[in-house]
Design an enzyme around this catalytic site. Sequence first.
Site, short mmCIF file in Angstrom:
data_model
loop_
_atom_site.label_atom_id
_atom_site.label_comp_id
_atom_site.label_asym_id
_atom_site.label_seq_id
_atom_site.Cartn_x
_atom_site.Cartn_y
_atom_site.Cartn_z
N ALA A 131 -6.57 10.72 7.44
CA ALA A 131 -5.18 10.77 6.99
C ALA A 131 -4.17 10.87 8.14
CB ALA A 131 -5.01 11.95 6.04
N GLN A 132 -4.47 11.69 9.16
CA GLN A 132 -3.48 11.90 10.23
C GLN A 132 -3.06 10.62 10.95
OE1 GLN A 132 -1.50 14.35 11.41
NE2 GLN A 132 -2.05 15.46 9.56
N GLY A 189 0.83 -1.21 0.00
CA GLY A 189 0.00 0.00 0.00
C GLY A 189 0.86 1.25 0.00
N GLU A 193 -18.71 17.80 0.92
CA GLU A 193 -17.84 18.48 -0.04
C GLU A 193 -18.37 18.30 -1.47
OE1 GLU A 193 -13.69 18.54 2.50
OE2 GLU A 193 -14.01 16.87 1.15
N ASP A 245 -6.25 3.03 7.42
CA ASP A 245 -7.68 2.68 7.36
C ASP A 245 -7.92 1.19 7.55
OD1 ASP A 245 -8.15 5.31 6.87
OD2 ASP A 245 -9.03 5.05 4.88
N GLY A 275 -0.32 4.38 0.13
CA GLY A 275 -1.12 5.53 0.59
C GLY A 275 -0.35 6.26 1.68
N PHE A 276 -1.09 7.02 2.49
CA PHE A 276 -0.45 7.81 3.54
C PHE A 276 0.34 6.92 4.50
CE2 PHE A 276 -4.02 10.74 2.55
CZ PHE A 276 -3.25 11.83 2.19
C1 LIG Z 1 -12.84 11.17 -1.02
C2 LIG Z 1 -12.06 11.11 0.27
C3 LIG Z 1 -11.87 12.26 0.99
C4 LIG Z 1 -11.14 12.23 2.18
N1 LIG Z 1 -10.95 13.40 2.87
C5 LIG Z 1 -10.19 13.38 3.98
C6 LIG Z 1 -9.90 14.59 4.66
O1 LIG Z 1 -10.35 15.67 4.26
N2 LIG Z 1 -9.11 14.52 5.77
C7 LIG Z 1 -8.60 13.34 6.22
O2 LIG Z 1 -7.87 13.33 7.21
N3 LIG Z 1 -8.88 12.18 5.61
C8 LIG Z 1 -9.65 12.16 4.50
N4 LIG Z 1 -9.92 10.99 3.85
C9 LIG Z 1 -9.44 9.73 4.44
C10 LIG Z 1 -7.97 9.50 4.14
O3 LIG Z 1 -7.70 9.78 2.79
C11 LIG Z 1 -7.66 8.05 4.47
O4 LIG Z 1 -7.90 7.88 5.84
C12 LIG Z 1 -6.22 7.70 4.16
O5 LIG Z 1 -5.99 7.80 2.78
C13 LIG Z 1 -5.88 6.30 4.65
O6 LIG Z 1 -4.56 6.03 4.30
P1 LIG Z 1 -4.09 4.53 4.07
O7 LIG Z 1 -2.63 4.62 3.76
O8 LIG Z 1 -4.55 3.67 5.19
O9 LIG Z 1 -4.90 4.04 2.78
P2 LIG Z 1 -4.96 4.64 1.33
O10 LIG Z 1 -4.50 6.03 1.27
O11 LIG Z 1 -6.33 4.31 0.83
O12 LIG Z 1 -3.89 3.75 0.51
C14 LIG Z 1 -4.07 2.38 0.31
C15 LIG Z 1 -3.16 1.95 -0.84
O13 LIG Z 1 -3.14 0.56 -0.91
C16 LIG Z 1 -3.21 0.13 -2.26
N5 LIG Z 1 -3.77 -1.22 -2.28
C17 LIG Z 1 -5.00 -1.61 -1.87
N6 LIG Z 1 -5.14 -2.93 -1.96
C18 LIG Z 1 -3.96 -3.40 -2.46
C19 LIG Z 1 -3.48 -4.71 -2.76
N7 LIG Z 1 -4.24 -5.81 -2.55
N8 LIG Z 1 -2.24 -4.82 -3.25
C20 LIG Z 1 -1.46 -3.74 -3.46
N9 LIG Z 1 -1.87 -2.49 -3.17
C21 LIG Z 1 -3.10 -2.33 -2.66
C22 LIG Z 1 -4.06 1.18 -2.93
O14 LIG Z 1 -3.82 1.24 -4.32
C23 LIG Z 1 -3.64 2.45 -2.20
O15 LIG Z 1 -2.57 3.10 -2.86
C24 LIG Z 1 -10.63 11.00 2.66
C25 LIG Z 1 -10.83 9.83 1.93
C26 LIG Z 1 -11.53 9.88 0.74
C27 LIG Z 1 -11.75 8.62 -0.05
#
Ligand SMILES: Cc1cc2nc3c(=O)[nH]c(=O)nc-3n(C[C@H](O)[C@H](O)[C@H](O)COP(=O)(O)OP(=O)(O)OC[C@H]3O[C@@H](n4cnc5c(N)ncnc54)[C@H](O)[C@@H]3O)c2cc1C
Length: 443
Positions: free
Chosen positions: A325-326, A17, A177, A310, A19-20
């Site tokens: 995100a935080q 992953g 939003e 998440d 993401g953040f």
């Molecule tokens: C539309 C929207 C608006 C948001 N607005 C806010 C906001 O204003 N403020 C805030 O704090 N938070 C906000 N969030 C929430 C925040 O973006 C998430 O909490 C955050 O992105 C979680 O980070 P993460 O790294 O856990 O997952 P993610 O950022 O979702 O990253 C997960 C990554 O894993 C990859 N992945 C998934 N499954 C697989 C797999 N099987 N194999 C390989 N790769 C995989 C994906 O491609 C992705 O790149 C928002 C979310 C969305 C959807």
Amino acid sequence: MLDTNPIPKRPRVIIVGGGFAGVNAAKSLAELPVEITLIDRRNHHTFQPLLYQVALAVLSPADIAQPIRGILRKQKNARVLMDELVGIDTAAHQVELATGACLDFDYLVLATGATHSYFGKDEWAKFAPGLKTIEDATEIRRRVLLAFELAERQMIEKGWHPQLNFVVIGGGPTGVELAGAICDIAQLYMKRDFRQIDPSRSKVMLIEGSPRVLGAYPAVLSAKAEKELTRLGVLVRTGVHVTDIGPGWVKIGDQQIDSVVTLWAAGVQASPVGKMLGATTGVKLDNRGCVIVNQTLHPPELPNIFVLGDLAHYEENGKRVPGVAQPAMQMGDHIGKIIAADLTSRPRPPFHYFNKGDLATIGRMDAVANISWPFHAKLSGFVAWVTWLVVHIFFLVGFRNRLAVFATWVWTYMTFTRSARLITGDQSLIGWTEYKANLKGKS
Ligand SMILES: Cc1cc2nc3c(=O)[nH]c(=O)nc-3n(C[C@H](O)[C@H](O)[C@H](O)COP(=O)(O)OP(=O)(O)OC[C@H]3O[C@@H](n4cnc5c(N)ncnc54)[C@H](O)[C@@H]3O)c2cc1C
């Protein structure tokens, strides 16, 4: 099988992953003697909080996404692999990837995020897309912009067009939003470009099942958000549940609401990787499929498999740390401290979430902010909106993106133009025929 062990003495850390959580975890390990492989099925990191601005044509996809390889280019102990995790063998310490490769790990960091939940009604997805990826955002943009184009075409062909009703389901930050931004685009931007129709007469409805929008915010900010949405022209319906969604309509109980474009912002569930881990190891999941982790960010029975962001269910003071995100970034940052402790045979430091607050925009130049750091404040209106701008520019990944987003915002807000208004892909709109037929004679 891929050769995964070029320097055998260094622990191999696989992060799934980008993401953040995943990117921050990789960066936190930059100075440690480990070999990192970051795997993501996409080649880019997406700044999800600004996805709605891509969906409503303020920003372009490249403004809010960054190639993961680019982010980690200078980090010598990290390599990036574009692939998808499809299996975990905890006994053999191996992950299996969609392409068939198997990689060995000493530490596994799972940070695959969350996905939409249609509460068991997955057939609704084609009528009501959710917003999670760049592809979702461009599909929403396509549908919203196409609705105006089809109405204009219909007006020229037939001399009438159906009233354009947009329905957003879910009154959390994303729904608020989206609803505010659709009002903006219709009332302030589209009306200057169309000659046969008046886009500013479009209607936007926001449907929320609980008694108030922005339920995670203090009641006073929810009330302000609802008041501002109403002022913008959004019809807010709280305490009602959608019972069905079809082509060109949404049902609340028996009441059918005509909807030219329906958007889903009502539910999230953990990425399927949570269930995959649960099925193979028996670790505990919550009702959304998130993996329950302890203070050192792993399920108690799997000390070398960390779950972040998440995908993790982590509680502090009896409350789940929210999926925003935080916490994801902070959990990622903490992985470096945990693995550094392991490498020097020290006890692992416990994770503590440091809540700085929450922000959500409500259309042009308005927002609500529940700030907990560096001071406590509940802000709304223009001041909250400026705070939102500054925070989002600050956390965007990449200097080019910060500059591009800042310049686009200044241009957009000063000139009332949206240059990202591109319709790409399919030129047909699901449900348009039914929508037109339902509204014939009503407009
Ligand atoms: C539309 C929207 C608006 C948001 N607005 C806010 C906001 O204003 N403020 C805030 O704090 N938070 C906000 N969030 C929430 C925040 O973006 C998430 O909490 C955050 O992105 C979680 O980070 P993460 O790294 O856990 O997952 P993610 O950022 O979702 O990253 C997960 C990554 O894993 C990859 N992945 C998934 N499954 C697989 C797999 N099987 N194999 C390989 N790769 C995989 C994906 O491609 C992705 O790149 C928002 C979310 C969305 C959807």
